[in-house]
Design a protein around this motif. Structure first.
Motif, PDB file in Angstrom:
ATOM      1  N   GLU A  46      -3.877 -13.537  14.494  1.00 33.57           N
ATOM      2  CA  GLU A  46      -4.868 -12.681  13.854  1.00 33.57           C
ATOM      3  C   GLU A  46      -5.988 -12.289  14.795  1.00 33.57           C
ATOM      4  O   GLU A  46      -6.828 -11.458  14.436  1.00 33.57           O
ATOM      5  CB  GLU A  46      -5.444 -13.382  12.623  1.00 33.57           C
ATOM      6  N   ASP A  47      -6.023 -12.893  15.989  1.00 32.70           N
ATOM      7  CA  ASP A  47      -7.053 -12.559  16.961  1.00 32.70           C
ATOM      8  C   ASP A  47      -6.472 -11.705  18.080  1.00 32.70           C
ATOM      9  O   ASP A  47      -5.295 -11.788  18.413  1.00 32.70           O
ATOM     10  CB  ASP A  47      -7.672 -13.833  17.539  1.00 32.70           C
ATOM     11  N   ARG A  78      -7.195 -14.415  25.048  1.00 33.48           N
ATOM     12  CA  ARG A  78      -7.441 -14.151  23.628  1.00 33.48           C
ATOM     13  C   ARG A  78      -8.754 -14.826  23.249  1.00 33.48           C
ATOM     14  O   ARG A  78      -9.000 -15.972  23.635  1.00 33.48           O
ATOM     15  CB  ARG A  78      -6.287 -14.717  22.796  1.00 33.48           C
ATOM     16  N   ASP A  79      -9.599 -14.109  22.506  1.00 38.69           N
ATOM     17  CA  ASP A  79     -10.809 -14.739  21.991  1.00 38.69           C
ATOM     18  C   ASP A  79     -10.624 -15.051  20.521  1.00 38.69           C
ATOM     19  O   ASP A  79      -9.534 -14.872  19.960  1.00 38.69           O
ATOM     20  CB  ASP A  79     -12.051 -13.887  22.259  1.00 38.69           C
ATOM     21  N   ARG A  80     -11.676 -15.540  19.886  1.00 42.41           N
ATOM     22  CA  ARG A  80     -11.594 -15.947  18.488  1.00 42.41           C
ATOM     23  C   ARG A  80     -12.674 -15.232  17.689  1.00 42.41           C
ATOM     24  O   ARG A  80     -13.863 -15.376  17.967  1.00 42.41           O
ATOM     25  CB  ARG A  80     -11.776 -17.467  18.355  1.00 42.41           C
ATOM     26  N   GLY A  81     -12.235 -14.447  16.734  1.00 41.75           N
ATOM     27  CA  GLY A  81     -13.182 -13.763  15.862  1.00 41.75           C
ATOM     28  C   GLY A  81     -14.116 -12.833  16.589  1.00 41.75           C
ATOM     29  O   GLY A  81     -15.230 -12.579  16.123  1.00 41.75           O
ATOM     30  N   GLY A  82     -13.674 -12.305  17.760  1.00 41.92           N
ATOM     31  CA  GLY A  82     -14.503 -11.370  18.505  1.00 41.92           C
ATOM     32  C   GLY A  82     -15.633 -11.996  19.283  1.00 41.92           C
ATOM     33  O   GLY A  82     -16.553 -11.281  19.714  1.00 41.92           O
ATOM     34  N   ASP A  83     -15.575 -13.340  19.525  1.00 40.60           N
ATOM     35  CA  ASP A  83     -16.707 -14.002  20.182  1.00 40.60           C
ATOM     36  C   ASP A  83     -16.739 -13.816  21.695  1.00 40.60           C
ATOM     37  O   ASP A  83     -17.690 -14.211  22.357  1.00 40.60           O
ATOM     38  CB  ASP A  83     -16.746 -15.490  19.836  1.00 40.60           C
ATOM     39  N   HIS A 105     -22.023  -4.657  11.299  1.00 39.17           N
ATOM     40  CA  HIS A 105     -22.200  -5.647  12.359  1.00 39.17           C
ATOM     41  C   HIS A 105     -21.178  -6.762  12.218  1.00 39.17           C
ATOM     42  O   HIS A 105     -20.754  -7.083  11.101  1.00 39.17           O
ATOM     43  CB  HIS A 105     -23.613  -6.231  12.327  1.00 39.17           C
ATOM     44  N   GLY A 106     -20.790  -7.356  13.348  1.00 38.59           N
ATOM     45  CA  GLY A 106     -19.928  -8.524  13.367  1.00 38.59           C
ATOM     46  C   GLY A 106     -20.758  -9.797  13.424  1.00 38.59           C
ATOM     47  O   GLY A 106     -21.711  -9.890  14.203  1.00 38.59           O
ATOM     48  N   ALA A 107     -20.389 -10.781  12.621  1.00 40.28           N
ATOM     49  CA  ALA A 107     -21.167 -12.020  12.554  1.00 40.28           C
ATOM     50  C   ALA A 107     -21.103 -12.812  13.854  1.00 40.28           C
ATOM     51  O   ALA A 107     -22.010 -13.602  14.137  1.00 40.28           O
ATOM     52  CB  ALA A 107     -20.671 -12.879  11.394  1.00 40.28           C
ATOM     53  N   ASN A 108     -20.046 -12.615  14.660  1.00 41.25           N
ATOM     54  CA  ASN A 108     -19.853 -13.396  15.883  1.00 41.25           C
ATOM     55  C   ASN A 108     -20.237 -12.627  17.139  1.00 41.25           C
ATOM     56  O   ASN A 108     -19.802 -12.994  18.236  1.00 41.25           O
ATOM     57  CB  ASN A 108     -18.390 -13.835  15.982  1.00 41.25           C
ATOM     58  N   ASP A 109     -21.027 -11.594  17.006  1.00 46.14           N
ATOM     59  CA  ASP A 109     -21.364 -10.730  18.140  1.00 46.14           C
ATOM     60  C   ASP A 109     -22.145 -11.521  19.199  1.00 46.14           C
ATOM     61  O   ASP A 109     -23.266 -11.955  18.948  1.00 46.14           O
ATOM     62  CB  ASP A 109     -22.195  -9.552  17.645  1.00 46.14           C
ATOM     63  N   PRO A 110     -21.571 -11.703  20.419  1.00 46.80           N
ATOM     64  CA  PRO A 110     -22.292 -12.428  21.460  1.00 46.80           C
ATOM     65  C   PRO A 110     -23.233 -11.552  22.271  1.00 46.80           C
ATOM     66  O   PRO A 110     -24.033 -12.061  23.054  1.00 46.80           O
ATOM     67  CB  PRO A 110     -21.161 -12.954  22.346  1.00 46.80           C
ATOM     68  N   ASP A 128     -17.336 -11.216   8.966  1.00 41.94           N
ATOM     69  CA  ASP A 128     -17.456 -12.598   9.418  1.00 41.94           C
ATOM     70  C   ASP A 128     -16.532 -12.956  10.567  1.00 41.94           C
ATOM     71  O   ASP A 128     -16.782 -13.933  11.277  1.00 41.94           O
ATOM     72  CB  ASP A 128     -17.187 -13.557   8.247  1.00 41.94           C
ATOM     73  N   ASP A 129     -15.445 -12.212  10.755  1.00 36.59           N
ATOM     74  CA  ASP A 129     -14.483 -12.541  11.814  1.00 36.59           C
ATOM     75  C   ASP A 129     -14.431 -11.468  12.887  1.00 36.59           C
ATOM     76  O   ASP A 129     -13.401 -11.247  13.515  1.00 36.59           O
ATOM     77  CB  ASP A 129     -13.093 -12.770  11.228  1.00 36.59           C
ATOM     78  N   GLU A 130     -15.557 -10.798  13.106  1.00 34.69           N
ATOM     79  CA  GLU A 130     -15.649  -9.794  14.162  1.00 34.69           C
ATOM     80  C   GLU A 130     -16.832 -10.096  15.078  1.00 34.69           C
ATOM     81  O   GLU A 130     -17.756 -10.826  14.709  1.00 34.69           O
ATOM     82  CB  GLU A 130     -15.816  -8.388  13.578  1.00 34.69           C
ATOM     83  N   GLY A 131     -16.776  -9.516  16.274  1.00 29.14           N
ATOM     84  CA  GLY A 131     -17.847  -9.678  17.244  1.00 29.14           C
ATOM     85  C   GLY A 131     -18.553  -8.366  17.496  1.00 29.14           C
ATOM     86  O   GLY A 131     -19.091  -7.745  16.580  1.00 29.14           O
ATOM     87  N   HIS A 132     -18.500  -7.906  18.762  1.00 29.07           N
ATOM     88  CA  HIS A 132     -19.228  -6.703  19.161  1.00 29.07           C
ATOM     89  C   HIS A 132     -18.359  -5.475  18.909  1.00 29.07           C
ATOM     90  O   HIS A 132     -17.811  -4.859  19.832  1.00 29.07           O
ATOM     91  CB  HIS A 132     -19.622  -6.806  20.626  1.00 29.07           C
ATOM     92  N   GLY A 133     -18.214  -5.139  17.649  1.00 28.46           N
ATOM     93  CA  GLY A 133     -17.358  -4.039  17.239  1.00 28.46           C
ATOM     94  C   GLY A 133     -16.396  -4.499  16.168  1.00 28.46           C
ATOM     95  O   GLY A 133     -16.443  -5.642  15.703  1.00 28.46           O
ATOM     96  N   ILE A 134     -15.515  -3.603  15.769  1.00 28.19           N
ATOM     97  CA  ILE A 134     -14.568  -3.892  14.691  1.00 28.19           C
ATOM     98  C   ILE A 134     -13.166  -3.701  15.256  1.00 28.19           C
ATOM     99  O   ILE A 134     -12.739  -2.578  15.537  1.00 28.19           O
ATOM    100  CB  ILE A 134     -14.810  -2.964  13.487  1.00 28.19           C
ATOM    101  N   ALA A 135     -12.445  -4.815  15.440  1.00 27.97           N
ATOM    102  CA  ALA A 135     -11.159  -4.780  16.125  1.00 27.97           C
ATOM    103  C   ALA A 135      -9.972  -4.884  15.186  1.00 27.97           C
ATOM    104  O   ALA A 135      -8.888  -4.403  15.512  1.00 27.97           O
ATOM    105  CB  ALA A 135     -11.095  -5.912  17.158  1.00 27.97           C
ATOM    106  N   LYS A 136     -10.136  -5.523  14.032  1.00 27.82           N
ATOM    107  CA  LYS A 136      -8.997  -5.833  13.169  1.00 27.82           C
ATOM    108  C   LYS A 136      -8.803  -4.747  12.121  1.00 27.82           C
ATOM    109  O   LYS A 136      -9.764  -4.275  11.500  1.00 27.82           O
ATOM    110  CB  LYS A 136      -9.210  -7.186  12.492  1.00 27.82           C
ATOM    111  N   LEU A 137      -7.539  -4.380  11.903  1.00 28.45           N
ATOM    112  CA  LEU A 137      -7.232  -3.294  10.978  1.00 28.45           C
ATOM    113  C   LEU A 137      -7.738  -3.598   9.573  1.00 28.45           C
ATOM    114  O   LEU A 137      -8.242  -2.700   8.891  1.00 28.45           O
ATOM    115  CB  LEU A 137      -5.728  -3.032  10.956  1.00 28.45           C
ATOM    116  N   LYS A 138      -7.638  -4.831   9.130  1.00 29.60           N
ATOM    117  CA  LYS A 138      -8.086  -5.161   7.772  1.00 29.60           C
ATOM    118  C   LYS A 138      -9.579  -4.899   7.617  1.00 29.60           C
ATOM    119  O   LYS A 138     -10.038  -4.514   6.527  1.00 29.60           O
ATOM    120  CB  LYS A 138      -7.755  -6.613   7.440  1.00 29.60           C
TER     121      LYS A 138
END
Length: 618
Positions: free
Chosen positions: A65-66, A86-91, A555-560, A587-597
């Motif tokens: 999923e990542d 691979r990162d986790r949740g966009g971190d 915004h992504g919650a994990n944005d570093p 909650d499972d994204e970082g600096h942007g929106i990567a996941k189709l869902k």
């Protein structure tokens, strides 16, 4: 003309970041066919020497999923293994993985080091060791590591005592020394060489002549180091340094900036791309004869949108790259210049969501005047069938050291399909036009770039085919700051704004961004130690009372990079004032929106928001 829903555009897929297997039979690449970027590969075989448009069916190799961020095939003969990150949740704290396609087994090489950024470097020719950089010892300082792939732990070779990423790690084939760039400041990099036998490091770049160094690598004989650099130049060129004398010389100096660069394994040719007014032009250069050869015949578009390198095959005969145009999504191609002339073979053929390609709008290069008489380059997309005057969305790129190019953008095409015009400007501070232009927005000049954005709106208002009362502004990252600044400093020009992972307060942003990014960003925006008053003055949150246009914030919650707090503090202030503002947090994204869902939540919300706020007044 049919108006397709946003979900169809979300099903446009992309393939990029190709890598040849050592025997040239496979090309691996990153692709988002499943909705999340994963590792795929396609068989070439003898078909690589043909221009037959039939594309072999690729196979998927990773299934999580990542997202996958980077990949390389092993260079060892007969070894089809792959390395990927691979990162986790966009971190952005990527782990390194080894994948065996024969068994489907993947092994994490950096297990036990969560919360650490791992930046991959060169794989040894025998496939036994890997170089990488990581901030394991200090969150802002990176070290050079060597990982034996059959051992559990990596060996630290050198630890930097200065902040900054370490990139382009590679080994001298003659001496065993290691080359890498340290990116501590945005416009002044260090090109360093490490002798791992002694731990000694020497600086290859002239310290008194600030410059950038990209795609650094050794020559095949180990006597020179190459880089794409702006040393003593307004433009990025290919240059090399004699490792014995320390003298630099230019190799390729076109009239436009060079972006991507690679040396063929046999050392005879280099390949590079030229950024010609936003379009990519691929060329080969023969280092022996000094002759340049134009690349394959490609429609106007962009090579390597996803910041990958050009990929040579091990026998130096083939080059793989990704390419897209305003009306065709990113696909992977192979060019065998000896066998195929100026033709390329497609390795992939990504879907456009079932939308006919002739319904997509072409990009028109325009220039508009700004406050100091400069002409600002921009890409204009016009609806093909909707009657004007049209509402318009001004899309602002991030960076700020970036450039909007004539590539395929699904949101742009959706908006145009809905009857909106789209203008994507490269305001001052954008890359691709030389250093002088790129530094016009530094520190105290920050609001000059915001004024360029305001003049884009004024230019649009002067056009009879544009409805000047229905102009929205949209952007992500630094582009999100530009959205907020446009609404705060020029509120009368805009009907609405969409801010994606944007900066609302430069002071809190610099205080809370990841340690390894702070100095890099301060060199562009200003220092917390010396420029705090300026940083406060140019921050939209301190002018929030002027922001009257409806605003959507994502915004992504994990944005570093830009912490979630930048969105929350702004939205809280606007709500206290009774302004129209919406906030979506993933909650499972970082600096942007990567996941189709998540895209299926975010982009319908953007579409609905713009539709509501750009409707003609009754």
């Amino acid at each position: 003309m049919t108006a397709y829903p946003i979900d169809r555009y979300l099903n446009v897929k992309q393939a990029h970041t190709p890598s040849f297997s050592s025997d040239g039979r496979w090309v691996a690449f990153i692709c988002d066919l499943t909705g999340v970027p994963q590792v795929w590969r396609a068989s070439l075989g003898a078909a690589a020497l043909s221009t037959d448009p039939v594309v072999p069916m690729p196979e998927q190799l990773t299934f999580t999923e990542d997202r996958v961020l980077w990949l390389r095939h092993s260079p060892a003969p007969g070894d089809n293994r792959l390395l990927f990150t691979r990162d986790r949740g966009g971190d952005e704290n990527a782990h390194l993985y080894l994948l065996d396609p024969a068994t489907g087994v993947e092994t994490c090489l950096t297990a036990g080091h969560d919360g650490v950024m791992h930046i991959p470097g060169e794989w040894s020719p025998d496939g036994r060791t890997l170089l990488f950089a990581a901030n394991r010892a200090h969150p802002g300082h990176f070290g050079v590591y060597q990982q034996a792939l059959d051992e559990p732990a990596a060996r630290l070779l050198w630890q930097s005592d200065e902040p900054g990423y370490l990139y382009n790690l590679c080994r001298n084939p003659a001496t065993g020394c290691l080359l890498f760039a340290r990116v501590g400041r945005s416009a002044a990099h260090d090109l360093l060489e490490l002798d791992p036998s002694t731990g000694a490091v020497r600086q290859l770049n002239p310290p008194d002549r600030p410059a950038r160094y990209h795609h650094a690598t050794y020559s095949v004989d180990g006597c020179h180091a190459y880089a794409v650099t702006d040393l003593d130049s307004d433009m990025m060129n290919v240059a090399r340094v004699d490792l014995a004398t320390g003298q630099w010389e230019a190799v390729v100096t076109p009239l436009w900036e060079i972006e991507y660069f690679a040396v063929a394994p046999d050392g005879r040719h280099i390949a590079f791309t030229i950024n010609q007014a936003g379009y990519s032009r691929l060329e080969l250069f023969d280092l022996v004869s000094g002759a340049a050869r134009p690349g394959p015949a490609l429609p106007d578009g962009v090579l390597g949108r996803f910041d990958e390198r050009l990929a040579f095959s091990a026998d130096s005969r083939m080059l793989a790259f990704s390419y897209c145009t305003p009306t065709r999504t990113s696909d992977v191609y192979v060019w065998d210049w000896a066998a195929m002339g100026d033709s390329v073979r497609p390795v992939t053929r990504m879907t456009h969501g079932g939308i006919p390609r002739d319904s997509f709008a072409e990009a028109e290069l325009v220039r508009y005047p700004t406050f100091d008489g400069r002409e600002i380059p921009a890409w204009l997309y016009r609806p093909q069938h909707a009657p004007g005057p049209w509402p318009v969305v001004v899309q602002v790129h991030g960076g700020p050291e970036s450039q909007v190019r004539p590539w395929f953008d699904f949101l742009t095409q959706y908006l145009v399909g809905q009857g909106h015009a789209v203008l994507a400007p490269n305001v001052r501070g954008s890359t691709g036009y030389g250093n002088a232009y790129g530094h016009l927005d530094d520190v105290e000049k920050r609001l000059d770039s915001v004024a360029d954005l305001a003049h884009a709106a004024l230019w649009l208002k002067s056009r009879p085919d544009i409805d000047g009362e229905r102009i929205a502004v949209l952007g992500g990252s630094y582009g999100g700051y530009m959205v907020l600044a446009a609404l705060a400093f020029h509120p009368d020009l805009w009907a609405a704004g969409v801010d994606i992972v944007g900066i609302s307060d430069f002071v809190t942003f610099l205080e809370n961004t990841s340690d390894y990014r702070r100095q890099h960003r301060e060199s562009e925006y200003g220092s917390l130690a010396t420029d705090r008053e300026l940083l406060t003055r140019i921050s939209p949150i301190h002018h929030v009372e002027r922001m009257t246009a409806p605003l959507l914030v994502l915004h992504g919650a994990n944005d570093p990079r830009v912490p979630l707090s930048e969105a929350q503090q702004l939205v809280d202030r606007l709500r206290e004032m009774g302004r129209t503002v919406e906030l979506l947090v993933f909650d499972d994204e970082g600096h942007g929106i990567a996941k189709l869902k998540n895209k299926r939540v975010a982009y319908p919300a953007i579409a609905r928001f713009l539709d509501e706020n750009l409707r003609p007044s009754s």
